[in-house]
Design a protein around this motif. Structure first.
Motif, PDB file in Angstrom:
ATOM      1  N   VAL A  96      42.634 -30.892   1.341  1.00  0.00           N
ATOM      2  CA  VAL A  96      43.462 -30.310   0.238  1.00  0.00           C
ATOM      3  C   VAL A  96      42.876 -30.525  -1.005  1.00  0.00           C
ATOM      4  CG1 VAL A  96      45.681 -30.399   1.562  1.00  0.00           C
ATOM      5  CG2 VAL A  96      45.105 -32.350  -0.222  1.00  0.00           C
ATOM      6  N   ASN A  97      43.197 -29.580  -1.986  1.00  0.00           N
ATOM      7  CA  ASN A  97      42.813 -29.682  -3.444  1.00  0.00           C
ATOM      8  C   ASN A  97      43.795 -30.561  -4.017  1.00  0.00           C
ATOM      9  OD1 ASN A  97      40.542 -28.101  -3.225  1.00  0.00           O
ATOM     10  ND2 ASN A  97      41.838 -26.048  -3.290  1.00  0.00           N
ATOM     11  N   ILE A  98      43.300 -31.767  -4.621  1.00  0.00           N
ATOM     12  CA  ILE A  98      44.302 -32.596  -5.283  1.00  0.00           C
ATOM     13  C   ILE A  98      44.256 -32.236  -6.788  1.00  0.00           C
ATOM     14  CG2 ILE A  98      44.651 -34.901  -5.841  1.00  0.00           C
ATOM     15  CD1 ILE A  98      43.234 -35.776  -3.097  1.00  0.00           C
ATOM     16  N   GLU A  99      45.299 -31.997  -7.127  1.00  0.00           N
ATOM     17  CA  GLU A  99      45.550 -31.690  -8.626  1.00  0.00           C
ATOM     18  C   GLU A  99      45.473 -33.058  -9.442  1.00  0.00           C
ATOM     19  OE1 GLU A  99      49.037 -30.407 -11.727  1.00  0.00           O
ATOM     20  OE2 GLU A  99      49.323 -29.688  -9.494  1.00  0.00           O
ATOM     21  N   GLU A 100      44.622 -33.013 -10.470  1.00  0.00           N
ATOM     22  CA  GLU A 100      44.531 -34.087 -11.197  1.00  0.00           C
ATOM     23  C   GLU A 100      45.881 -34.266 -12.074  1.00  0.00           C
ATOM     24  OE1 GLU A 100      42.262 -37.207 -12.652  1.00  0.00           O
ATOM     25  OE2 GLU A 100      41.482 -35.576 -11.412  1.00  0.00           O
ATOM     26  N   THR A 101      46.182 -35.512 -11.605  1.00  0.00           N
ATOM     27  CA  THR A 101      47.656 -36.054 -12.079  1.00  0.00           C
ATOM     28  C   THR A 101      47.388 -37.469 -12.925  1.00  0.00           C
ATOM     29  OG1 THR A 101      48.634 -34.835 -10.482  1.00  0.00           O
ATOM     30  CG2 THR A 101      50.078 -36.427 -11.836  1.00  0.00           C
ATOM     31  N   PRO A 102      47.603 -37.703 -14.159  1.00  0.00           N
ATOM     32  CA  PRO A 102      47.273 -38.912 -14.721  1.00  0.00           C
ATOM     33  C   PRO A 102      48.441 -39.778 -14.090  1.00  0.00           C
ATOM     34  CG  PRO A 102      47.287 -37.262 -16.293  1.00  0.00           C
ATOM     35  CD  PRO A 102      47.793 -36.648 -15.141  1.00  0.00           C
ATOM     36  N   LEU A 103      47.944 -40.873 -13.757  1.00  0.00           N
ATOM     37  CA  LEU A 103      49.043 -42.017 -13.333  1.00  0.00           C
ATOM     38  C   LEU A 103      49.692 -42.700 -14.667  1.00  0.00           C
ATOM     39  CD1 LEU A 103      46.832 -43.943 -10.880  1.00  0.00           C
ATOM     40  CD2 LEU A 103      48.735 -42.871 -10.323  1.00  0.00           C
ATOM     41  N   PRO A 104      50.968 -42.501 -14.472  1.00  0.00           N
ATOM     42  CA  PRO A 104      51.996 -43.367 -15.428  1.00  0.00           C
ATOM     43  C   PRO A 104      51.236 -44.833 -15.859  1.00  0.00           C
ATOM     44  CG  PRO A 104      53.010 -43.461 -13.321  1.00  0.00           C
ATOM     45  CD  PRO A 104      51.780 -42.712 -13.125  1.00  0.00           C
ATOM     46  N   GLU A 105      51.661 -44.971 -16.953  1.00  0.00           N
ATOM     47  CA  GLU A 105      51.357 -46.403 -17.477  1.00  0.00           C
ATOM     48  C   GLU A 105      51.995 -47.344 -16.517  1.00  0.00           C
ATOM     49  OE1 GLU A 105      49.685 -47.514 -20.063  1.00  0.00           O
ATOM     50  OE2 GLU A 105      49.071 -45.347 -20.118  1.00  0.00           O
ATOM     51  N   PRO A 106      51.031 -48.621 -16.376  1.00  0.00           N
ATOM     52  CA  PRO A 106      51.513 -49.756 -15.333  1.00  0.00           C
ATOM     53  C   PRO A 106      52.936 -50.239 -16.050  1.00  0.00           C
ATOM     54  CG  PRO A 106      49.298 -50.025 -15.920  1.00  0.00           C
ATOM     55  CD  PRO A 106      49.766 -48.841 -16.859  1.00  0.00           C
ATOM     56  N   ILE A 107      53.969 -50.456 -14.740  1.00  0.00           N
ATOM     57  CA  ILE A 107      55.168 -51.107 -15.255  1.00  0.00           C
ATOM     58  C   ILE A 107      54.910 -52.803 -15.452  1.00  0.00           C
ATOM     59  CG2 ILE A 107      57.568 -51.559 -14.293  1.00  0.00           C
ATOM     60  CD1 ILE A 107      57.333 -48.897 -12.869  1.00  0.00           C
ATOM     61  N   PRO A 108      55.371 -53.092 -16.518  1.00  0.00           N
ATOM     62  CA  PRO A 108      55.012 -54.558 -16.811  1.00  0.00           C
ATOM     63  C   PRO A 108      56.003 -55.555 -15.946  1.00  0.00           C
ATOM     64  CG  PRO A 108      56.551 -53.689 -18.445  1.00  0.00           C
ATOM     65  CD  PRO A 108      56.230 -52.542 -17.551  1.00  0.00           C
ATOM     66  N   ARG A 109      55.382 -56.544 -15.461  1.00  0.00           N
ATOM     67  CA  ARG A 109      56.000 -57.625 -14.652  1.00  0.00           C
ATOM     68  C   ARG A 109      56.011 -59.035 -15.694  1.00  0.00           C
ATOM     69  NH1 ARG A 109      53.139 -56.091  -9.628  1.00  0.00           N
ATOM     70  NH2 ARG A 109      52.061 -58.083  -9.644  1.00  0.00           N
ATOM     71  N   LYS A 110      56.945 -59.823 -15.408  1.00  0.00           N
ATOM     72  CA  LYS A 110      56.940 -60.984 -16.227  1.00  0.00           C
ATOM     73  C   LYS A 110      57.533 -62.209 -15.552  1.00  0.00           C
ATOM     74  CE  LYS A 110      59.022 -62.475 -20.540  1.00  0.00           C
ATOM     75  NZ  LYS A 110      57.754 -63.091 -21.216  1.00  0.00           N
ATOM     76  N   ARG A 111      57.076 -63.388 -15.764  1.00  0.00           N
ATOM     77  CA  ARG A 111      57.670 -64.556 -15.134  1.00  0.00           C
ATOM     78  C   ARG A 111      58.492 -65.089 -16.383  1.00  0.00           C
ATOM     79  NH1 ARG A 111      57.079 -69.115 -12.052  1.00  0.00           N
ATOM     80  NH2 ARG A 111      57.722 -70.999 -12.939  1.00  0.00           N
ATOM     81  N   TYR A 112      59.949 -65.091 -16.171  1.00  0.00           N
ATOM     82  CA  TYR A 112      60.744 -65.675 -17.159  1.00  0.00           C
ATOM     83  C   TYR A 112      61.222 -67.064 -16.939  1.00  0.00           C
ATOM     84  CZ  TYR A 112      62.141 -60.898 -18.213  1.00  0.00           C
ATOM     85  OH  TYR A 112      62.014 -59.478 -18.553  1.00  0.00           O
ATOM     86  N   GLY A 113      60.773 -67.645 -15.633  1.00  0.00           N
ATOM     87  CA  GLY A 113      60.732 -69.026 -15.312  1.00  0.00           C
ATOM     88  C   GLY A 113      62.015 -69.464 -14.801  1.00  0.00           C
ATOM     89  N   GLU A 114      62.429 -70.663 -14.820  1.00  0.00           N
ATOM     90  CA  GLU A 114      63.418 -71.328 -14.056  1.00  0.00           C
ATOM     91  C   GLU A 114      64.761 -70.832 -14.745  1.00  0.00           C
ATOM     92  OE1 GLU A 114      63.096 -75.489 -13.620  1.00  0.00           O
ATOM     93  OE2 GLU A 114      61.616 -75.178 -11.721  1.00  0.00           O
ATOM     94  N   VAL A 115      65.748 -70.837 -14.207  1.00  0.00           N
ATOM     95  CA  VAL A 115      67.184 -70.625 -14.712  1.00  0.00           C
ATOM     96  C   VAL A 115      68.205 -71.502 -14.055  1.00  0.00           C
ATOM     97  CG1 VAL A 115      69.060 -68.902 -15.375  1.00  0.00           C
ATOM     98  CG2 VAL A 115      66.586 -68.072 -15.162  1.00  0.00           C
ATOM     99  N   ARG A 116      68.733 -72.012 -14.900  1.00  0.00           N
ATOM    100  CA  ARG A 116      69.642 -73.175 -14.352  1.00  0.00           C
ATOM    101  C   ARG A 116      71.053 -72.507 -14.265  1.00  0.00           C
ATOM    102  NH1 ARG A 116      67.453 -77.938 -13.169  1.00  0.00           N
ATOM    103  NH2 ARG A 116      69.696 -79.065 -12.849  1.00  0.00           N
TER     104      ARG A 116
END
Length: 606
Positions: A327-347
């Motif tokens: 198939v002809n793949i239409e050039e589609t820009p990927l969205p910006e990466p979704i950030p991931r974060k370590r917030y650490g321990e929660v008591r």
């Protein structure tokens, strides 16, 4: 602009021009709405021209006559967004969807009608379907391609040939769609076997087949029944789902790409099940039951081309490479990466024991027998049964007949053991001369979503007895865990030496919101809520070791975590990490991926 999509001979045609459908499944109800666009753009960038979704009846009518089409249930917005991005849409509405989803998408309140027959031309059942269609289908009608929208095809029922052979029922559903203005292409989908293709199809309605491997064999069987129709694999199982107490399944990307290549070389169309799996939030995971009950985990990653958290995988790249040759793949820009974060321990510094506050979180119902959830108007969550047992009684066996699904038993407040549906062993008890209070907490771990055991009542379904003597006279406390709970917390630490259910609450500060993964190392079994949203279940038995927390569920500033732990934790601490953990990986045997070709139930043997 009106679009005409049709099956003409062995081809699909769009406004008279041949078209190959390259579709991927994304279930809007398994993805937070803020991420719908991200997932759809990645689908298009991979070379797909269509997105497919089931419609989960239990999401849209959680209580009879009360409809919801907002938030994660806003199917109109999901379809509109797909159309705005240049994608066609295939919609597979209820009544039944399977999908490893609670009760196969059927609303639990149907089970309150004890005489109702499911998925057949039972008048009572059809009256409920009609009421639902009256609410749902007017929302889909303006989005049909015949009205200028992106929906090109609608399914009548799902894999019906693996369940029944009531052609009058299928035709009733077909006519119900037509009478409500659904005038686009209609279709059925079933496994490629004689039984399924005989029981699940309708004359004059497009048929499609579902499988994960051996496309030549599957399409050959299909052609025996439909020699003059387009080849369409409506569910190409390119990964697999997980049950609790099993290993995490994966499938090699090269194998997936090779099977896809074979299908496309045969001039077939395809729908990837799944392209992006998502998450079984809340209590909406389903379960299988072949030789025993097998509940599905919270993650629905499915080892799909996009991970549960939306990352592109090697499988994504391998699929795109194959598609680029056809198939002809239409050039589609990927969205910006979704950030991931370590917030650490929660008591989690505050605790509220369930039994101490039972009367404040639930109103008791008196019954002679320990009735299941559905007979007291409850759909999901937990349920508590209490009674007084006379004594003395020595060396007796406590039997919970047909407990669905996992019960914790307490005598005078002390934990004496668990009775599990897949291991229904009696408990040995001694009752003192003055008698004892018997308390049973039962968890609904998800209704069966496939096969002949769909009528899956929850709680204690047959009774409780000591040896052969049934116990009568019960107080029943429904615990659906919906909405804000009126709990009185105390500042306290976890009690690792005390096996009892309790709520643990704590907060953490976030200067920015991002995706994260909650680890519950040292906890045993329960449910997690974040800012009031039910993330789903955790269990030390695995395979899943961390729950996905989409960033949109967090807020800048103070965030609340509540854990309902059933047994007790070593320490009331959770960790918010930036890394997922779905458990140890294992390859998926080819017999799993192709299991519907003989009997979908054989999945249990994988």
């Amino acid at each position: 602009m009106t679009v005409r999509f049709e099956a003409v001979g062995n081809q699909f045609r769009l406004n008279g021009e041949p078209i190959r459908i390259v579709s991927g499944a994304i279930h809007y109800f398994r993805v937070v709405p803020e991420y719908w666009k991200d997932r759809l753009l990645k689908l298009k960038a991979c070379g797909f021209n269509t997105v497919e979704t089931y419609v989960a009846w239990n999401i849209h009518e959680p209580a009879e006559g009360q409809f919801c089409f907002e938030g994660i249930a806003d199917i109109e917005r999901f379809v509109q967004l797909a159309g705005e991005l240049g994608l066609h849409v295939i919609v597979r509405p209820s009544p039944y969807i399977c999908a490893e989803w609670e009760f196969g998408g059927l609303p639990a309140w149907l089970l309150g009608y004890t005489d109702m027959r499911l998925r057949c031309i039972d008048p009572l059942y059809l009256s409920k379907v009609d009421a639902y269609y009256d609410a749902l289908l007017p929302k889909l009608k303006p989005l049909l391609c015949t009205n200028g929208g992106p929906i090109i095809a609608v399914q009548i029922e799902n894999e019906y040939g693996s369940y029944g052979n009531d052609s009058a029922y299928l035709d009733y559903l077909r006519q119900g769609l037509v009478n409500r203005g659904i005038d686009c292409l209609l279709f059925t989908s079933d496994g490629p076997t004689d039984q399924m293709l005989q029981g699940g199809t309708l004359p004059g309605v497009l048929a499609t087949v579902n499988f994960g491997s051996r496309p030549a064999e599957s399409f050959a069987k299909f052609k025996e029944y439909r020699p003059d129709e387009p080849l369409m694999c409506m569910e190409y199982w390119n990964g697999w789902f997980d049950h609790w107490m099993e290993e995490h399944h994966t499938r090699d990307a090269a194998d997936v790409a090779a099977v896809l290549d074979d299908m496309l070389a045969a001039d077939a169309s395809v729908n990837f099940y799944m392209f992006h799996g998502g998450t079984n939030f809340g209590f909406y995971n389903g379960a299988n039951h072949i030789k025993t009950y097998e509940p599905t985990i919270t993650s629905y990653d499915y080892d799909a081309p996009l991970t549960e958290w939306g990352d592109i995988t090697l499988k994504y790249e391998a699929v795109k490479q194959v598609l680029s040759r056809y198939v002809n793949i239409e050039e589609t820009p990927l969205p910006e990466p979704i950030p991931r974060k370590r917030y650490g321990e929660v008591r989690l510094t505050r605790r509220a024991g369930l039994f101490e506050q039972l009367d404040s979180v639930s109103a008791p119902i008196s019954r002679v027998n320990p009735e299941p959830m559905e007979k007291v108007g409850q759909n999901y969550g937990f349920i508590v049964y209490k009674t007084r047992v006379s004594g003395p009684r020595r060396g007796q066996e406590l039997h919970l007949q047909e407990v669905h699904d996992r019960a914790q038993v307490f005598l005078n407040g002390n934990y004496i053991g668990a009775v599990e549906r897949w291991n229904p062993q009696p408990l040995h008890v001694d009752i003192p001369a003055e008698g004892a209070d018997l308390t049973i907490l039962v968890e609904n771990m998800g209704r069966i979503n496939y096969g002949p055991l769909l009528k899956d009542y929850k709680g204690i379904t047959e009774g409780v007895r000591l040896d052969n003597q049934f116990l009568f006279g019960w107080e029943i406390y429904p615990l659906p865990l919906e909405g804000a709970l009126q709990l009185q917390y105390e500042e306290t630490e976890a009690r690792p030496d005390k096996d009892e259910p309790a709520f643990y609450q704590g907060t953490f500060e976030a200067s920015e919101t991002a995706d994260t993964f909650m680890r519950l190392d040292g906890w045993k079994k329960g449910v997690v809520f974040i800012n009031g949203f039910n993330l789903g279940r955790y269990w030390e038995r695995g395979p899943q070791k961390a729950l996905y927390v989409p960033g949109p569920l967090l807020k800048k500033g103070t965030n609340e975590i509540v854990v309902f732990e059933l047994h007790g934790a070593r320490a009331a601490v959770v960790t918010l990490d930036d890394k997922p953990d779905l458990g140890a990986e294992t390859g998926v045997d080819d017999s799993i991926i192709s299991f519907t070709e003989s009997d979908k139930a054989e999945e249990a043997q994988a």
